[in-house]
Design a protein around this motif. Structure first.
Motif, mmCIF file in Angstrom:
data_model
loop_
_atom_site.group_PDB
_atom_site.id
_atom_site.type_symbol
_atom_site.label_atom_id
_atom_site.label_comp_id
_atom_site.label_asym_id
_atom_site.label_seq_id
_atom_site.Cartn_x
_atom_site.Cartn_y
_atom_site.Cartn_z
ATOM 1 N N ASP B 12 80.161 -27.577 58.647
ATOM 2 C CA ASP B 12 79.182 -28.303 59.447
ATOM 3 C C ASP B 12 79.501 -29.804 59.449
ATOM 4 O O ASP B 12 79.570 -30.444 60.495
ATOM 5 N N LEU B 13 79.727 -30.333 58.251
ATOM 6 C CA LEU B 13 80.030 -31.762 58.117
ATOM 7 C C LEU B 13 81.329 -32.104 58.839
ATOM 8 O O LEU B 13 81.426 -33.108 59.548
ATOM 9 N N ALA B 14 82.345 -31.250 58.656
ATOM 10 C CA ALA B 14 83.653 -31.511 59.246
ATOM 11 C C ALA B 14 83.594 -31.466 60.766
ATOM 12 O O ALA B 14 84.214 -32.281 61.454
ATOM 13 N N THR B 15 82.841 -30.511 61.291
ATOM 14 C CA THR B 15 82.720 -30.398 62.744
ATOM 15 C C THR B 15 82.174 -31.696 63.329
ATOM 16 O O THR B 15 82.585 -32.144 64.390
ATOM 17 N N GLY B 16 81.238 -32.293 62.600
ATOM 18 C CA GLY B 16 80.604 -33.520 63.085
ATOM 19 C C GLY B 16 81.556 -34.683 63.257
ATOM 20 O O GLY B 16 81.296 -35.590 64.042
ATOM 21 N N VAL B 17 82.664 -34.685 62.521
ATOM 22 C CA VAL B 17 83.561 -35.840 62.589
ATOM 23 C C VAL B 17 84.921 -35.504 63.204
ATOM 24 O O VAL B 17 85.885 -36.250 63.048
ATOM 25 N N ARG B 18 84.997 -34.355 63.889
ATOM 26 C CA ARG B 18 86.234 -34.043 64.614
ATOM 27 C C ARG B 18 85.972 -34.173 66.102
ATOM 28 O O ARG B 18 84.842 -33.970 66.553
ATOM 29 N N PRO B 19 86.972 -34.504 66.889
ATOM 30 C CA PRO B 19 86.762 -34.575 68.343
ATOM 31 C C PRO B 19 86.274 -33.230 68.842
ATOM 32 O O PRO B 19 86.724 -32.190 68.341
#
Lengths: 419, 419
Positions: B12-19
């Motif tokens: 969830d966190l990673a998705t938020g900071v990937r294009p």
């Protein structure tokens, strides 16, 4: 009328162009006369004239022109004197003899010598104790003699001299830096060499005189013909306290070629050449080119990139390896560096360099701890370690240094930054 | 609260900071989380963090901090991973572990990730297809991750980019040349990299935007904290059309140290660095120092020598071998020259032969020092002495000979081998 005057006339003419009290032999008088004649019959920088005079001596070399020797006979003479075959072939003797012969006029030589004596001009020749040593580097293109006006010891100025040159169309900025440079170099004991032109040259001479310094002007025509005309008074003052010099005999008019050749003398007699302001095609770039060709230090003063009057200076820095100089101190340094020439002593370590470039004498850890300090709230070592991202040991060491420096101090409840 | 979130939270966190649309595996999510954590616990340029992450991977390296391994155990792990004994000893593991540990806070990492997602910031990591290639040259000092705001393809700008930097206290002259340089380079297809400061930096960004060019701002604090405050709108525009980037997590404040480290990113991600106007101790000289240390072309724009605001530029030209550049065309040329200049792989036999011949006349010490030189990274005398196994005195003597021979040259931060 014979080309060579009798011995009494020769002594008489020679005495007129030597500093008062100088001892004069018949041999020296003949040498002076022959070199005066050579300065009349050959244009500045004539390498064939230089070769022939060097190999055979000025007097015998003049005789072969007077006696209209054939190129082959001259060539044989040069080979006999030890000049290499290739050099003799490359010298273009036939064309040289062709161009010297029509100039051979004993009246012209005598008039130039008499006019020199009348206008207070002297004749210096290689071998004189104050003949500028730097001219040797010009090889066969060195002047065969120099006509000059000034106090008896004027030529001694060359031992510590810097050429300041630049465009006639100088800006106020250019004139300002010329003035600063000249005064600053005079303060450091240098004589200022230049070309007496309007703009930068004139300002360099004027500032040197105003600072009671020595200054030397090289002209492209005779020293009895002040050029440019607007600088008559300035040239008179330079001749009074420094020297006005030319390789052309009295009466000779300046020409484009002679300006270009005059520039080589400015470069060769100076320890360094500095171009203060110059457009993209300024004539002063020619002087710079001579300096570079002679391996002399070359400096250029930068200016606004928006000013076409500085474009030539930037070009010298970019394309011709001129050193960017911004103050008289840096100009003087150029000469000092050159005297050492191949400095094999490199800066101790790169830490010094990096520190210099980063500005500030603090280590990276000290910078970080200083960042973490507050000017108001005391912070304890552990807090500072977290903020700075350093170990408590590093923080303690940095605080010690910052404390000594007076940048931080310890309070009862922690460390604060000093305002 | 455990340091590592469960896999769902991590994704969830990673998705938020990937294009948007970027494919995401659990493994990549863990990597992103670990690198985000590293950007929270280590200060920019922490070479020990770089070493550990490089040798063990970001996730295992983070685990050793969480599990509070002893320095000895970490050292054993590094040796097992193939790191050289000397490097491990020099890494200062005990102090590094001491400084990372207090920063380890799972809440801070999660907040920074959430704040990044909220403010539209992305997280780029090495291995991403548009990770700036130039960062590799920073070695263990390369950033572990970059936080950035901008369109999805923004990081592609680095492939053709030039850094324009200079003093905050710029003059009208400096702002004028910054504008001309930026617009001229944009016209030639370059992206403009700078630091978003007042003065030169700001003008460079603005002119790039006005010319519809790409421009990138590196910040010394989080990308959600526009700095300086007067450039809030400008940074918003840069983020809209170019990129705003930092290696610090969202929420981080800029510090002096972080500014200095930010400068290395500007230098490393650009093909060349140009200093437009800088005082004698301007911070932009630090960026110039990084560019020189990285062997990147360095240019400086001259100005009036009467302007203290240009003194730093003249210093770079004089002392640090910066190229004097006066137009955008000359700045672009700097990159072109450099691109031909540094080919380290010579397949042609001629070069081999020549090298062989040149190598023949060298003493064994000269051969060893030549071996120790790099074609790209300047190395200081002490470093070379260590690599070559010679005294610093011998190294200096050998460098002098190699320099005269043209086989090596001195840069601001050390010696390099000539190609």
């Amino acid at each position: 009328m014979p080309f060579e005057p009798d011995e009494t006339t020769m002594m008489d003419l020679a005495t007129g162009v030597r500093p008062p009290g100088a001892a004069l032999t018949a041999e020296l008088a003949a040498e002076l006369h022959a070199r005066a004649a050579w300065s009349c019959i050959s244009e500045p920088g004539d390498g064939t004239a230089g070769l022939v005079v060097r190999a055979l001596g000025a007097v015998p070399a003049l005789r072969l022109v007077i006696e209209a020797w054939s190129p082959d006979r001259v060539a044989r003479e040069l080979l006999a004197a030890g000049v290499e075959q290739g050099t003799v072939v490359a010298a273009g003797l036939d064309r040289a003899l062709e161009r010297w012969r029509p100039r051979l006029d004993p009246v012209v030589v005598m008039i130039s010598l008499r006019q020199a004596a009348r206008s207070g001009a002297r004749l210096a020749i290689p071998g004189d104790h104050d003949w500028p040593a730097g001219l040797e580097d010009l090889g066969v293109h060195a002047p065969l003699a120099l006509w000059w006006r000034g106090p008896a010891d004027a030529l001694g100025a060359f031992r510590e001299s810097i050429a300041l040159v630049g465009a006639r169309a100088a800006t106020r900025y250019g004139e300002h830096i010329a003035m600063e440079a000249s005064a600053g170099l005079v303060d450091r004991g240098f004589a200022i060499i230049s070309g007496a032109a309007y703009g930068i040259d004139g300002m360099a001479h004027k500032a040197a005189l105003a600072s009671s310094g020595r200054t030397v002007a090289f002209l492209a025509g005779g020293v009895d013909r002040p050029y440019p005309s607007g600088h008559v008074d300035l040239l008179e003052r330079i001749a009074g306290e420094g020297a006005v010099i030319s390789e052309l005999p009295c009466g000779a008019a300046p020409t484009k070629w002679r300006f270009l050749q005059r520039n080589r003398l400015i470069a060769a007699t100076s320890l360094a050449t500095i171009v203060l302001e110059a457009g993209w095609r300024s004539g002063s770039l020619n002087t710079a080119g001579h300096a570079a060709a002679l391996g002399r230090p070359l400096g250029a003063v930068p200016g606004p990139v928006t000013s076409p009057a500085s474009a030539g200076c930037h070009r010298l820095i970019r394309e011709y390896d001129a050193v960017c100089v911004t103050t008289a101190a840096e100009m003087a340094e150029l000469v000092a560096e050159h005297l050492v020439q191949v400095p094999l002593d490199f800066p101790e370590s790169d830490t010094e360099t990096e520190r210099g470039i980063a500005g500030g004498g603090r280590t990276s850890e000290q910078v970080r701890v200083f960042d973490a300090l507050s000017g108001r709230s005391p912070r304890e070592v552990g807090d500072l370690a977290r903020r700075a991202g350093l170990s408590t040991m590093s923080v303690r060491a940095a605080l010690g240094a910052l404390g000594l420096e007076g940048a931080a101090r310890e309070r009862a409840t922690g460390w604060v930054r000093n305002a």
